[in-house]
Motif scaffolding. Structure first.
Motif, mmCIF file in Angstrom:
data_model
loop_
_atom_site.group_PDB
_atom_site.id
_atom_site.type_symbol
_atom_site.label_atom_id
_atom_site.label_comp_id
_atom_site.label_asym_id
_atom_site.label_seq_id
_atom_site.Cartn_x
_atom_site.Cartn_y
_atom_site.Cartn_z
ATOM 1 N N ASP A 25 -2.435 -0.911 -5.415
ATOM 2 C CA ASP A 25 -2.853 -2.303 -5.158
ATOM 3 C C ASP A 25 -1.964 -2.958 -4.106
ATOM 4 O O ASP A 25 -2.453 -3.682 -3.233
ATOM 5 N N LEU A 26 -0.661 -2.695 -4.174
ATOM 6 C CA LEU A 26 0.258 -3.232 -3.160
ATOM 7 C C LEU A 26 -0.059 -2.652 -1.785
ATOM 8 O O LEU A 26 -0.031 -3.356 -0.776
ATOM 9 N N TRP A 27 -0.357 -1.368 -1.744
ATOM 10 C CA TRP A 27 -0.714 -0.714 -0.490
ATOM 11 C C TRP A 27 -1.975 -1.358 0.094
ATOM 12 O O TRP A 27 -2.023 -1.679 1.279
ATOM 13 N N HIS A 28 -2.981 -1.589 -0.766
ATOM 14 C CA HIS A 28 -4.212 -2.244 -0.304
ATOM 15 C C HIS A 28 -3.935 -3.664 0.179
ATOM 16 O O HIS A 28 -4.504 -4.101 1.190
ATOM 17 N N MET A 56 6.156 -3.367 -0.674
ATOM 18 C CA MET A 56 5.081 -3.049 0.275
ATOM 19 C C MET A 56 5.580 -2.213 1.438
ATOM 20 O O MET A 56 4.956 -1.210 1.802
ATOM 21 N N VAL A 57 6.683 -2.648 2.054
ATOM 22 C CA VAL A 57 7.138 -1.935 3.248
ATOM 23 C C VAL A 57 7.724 -0.564 2.914
ATOM 24 O O VAL A 57 7.665 0.351 3.740
ATOM 25 N N ILE A 58 8.232 -0.422 1.704
ATOM 26 C CA ILE A 58 8.755 0.892 1.291
ATOM 27 C C ILE A 58 7.606 1.882 1.082
ATOM 28 O O ILE A 58 7.715 3.056 1.429
ATOM 29 N N ILE A 59 6.479 1.420 0.537
ATOM 30 C CA ILE A 59 5.389 2.354 0.201
ATOM 31 C C ILE A 59 4.246 2.381 1.226
ATOM 32 O O ILE A 59 3.378 3.239 1.149
ATOM 33 N N HIS A 60 4.248 1.474 2.204
ATOM 34 C CA HIS A 60 3.054 1.337 3.060
ATOM 35 C C HIS A 60 2.706 2.587 3.853
ATOM 36 O O HIS A 60 1.545 2.828 4.157
ATOM 37 N N ASP A 61 3.695 3.410 4.193
ATOM 38 C CA ASP A 61 3.415 4.602 4.991
ATOM 39 C C ASP A 61 3.478 5.905 4.197
ATOM 40 O O ASP A 61 3.418 6.987 4.783
#
Length: 196
Positions: free
Chosen positions: A114-117, A64-69
């Motif tokens: 989905d992880l980003w959401h 999550m934290v790797i892809i969130h931005d």
């Protein structure tokens, strides 16, 4: 296009986060931090701070934290205190997520989107921890850089408490944070709300 072609194109595309700069500075205050550095630091924080949380899937949090931005490639970075920019942030980022994650093979793109959401909604234990890390990291950088970005943007104590409220779910981190806010006030890095 094969799956490996799509995956490698995605990897090249996300290199762009290295050129998106945030308002906060790196710890020594010498320059602004980029989004890639922020995401990497969050992943390291997740690993180190995992003992302070219960019921999280650390691999999922790290993803999550790797892809969130990644969405900031298209949407840009929106400063947490930018009320005008926050108005359409969700719409800009949804559009970006659709384009960027669709570059991947369908099942992998869906997993990451989905992880980003999940991160964005902040409802699961994993997402709550990831969101706390996302708030705590810039706070630490503000403290270490002697409040440089806070001073430049006339940030008040109240504003910091508002954006940091999610940390309260983690008592030991909250205690640390409130002590550091008091020090920041004493040193004049934050505006005193009573004087505004």
């Amino acid at each position: 296009m094969t799956d490996i072609d799509k995956q490698l194109q995605f990897i090249i595309e996300i290199d762009k986060v290295k050129n998106i700069f945030r308002r906060n500075y790196i710890a020594d205050g010498s320059r602004n931090e980029n989004v890639a550095e922020h995401s990497w630091h969050l992943a390291a924080m997740a690993i180190i701070l995992e003992p302070h949380v219960e019921k999280v899937n650390i691999l999922k949090v790290i993803k999550m934290v790797i892809i969130h931005d990644i969405v900031e490639i298209d949407a840009g970075d929106t400063y947490i205190h930018d009320k005008e920019g926050l108005k359409d942030k969700k719409q800009r980022e949804e559009q970006a997520a659709k384009r960027i994650f669709s570059m991947l093979p369908e099942d992998q793109g869906k997993e990451l989107r989905d992880l980003w959401h999940e991160f964005e909604t902040g409802e699961s234990n994993n997402a709550q921890f990831a969101n706390v890390l996302d708030r705590l990291h810039p706070f630490l950088m503000h403290i270490e850089s002697k409040g440089k970005a806070w001073i430049e943007n006339n940030i008040s104590v109240k504003q910091v408490y508002e954006v940091m409220s999610s940390v309260e779910k983690f008592p030991r981190l909250w205690e640390y944070l409130t002590q550091k806010i008091s020090i920041a006030c004493e040193k004049g890095w934050l505006q005193n709300d009573e004087k505004i």
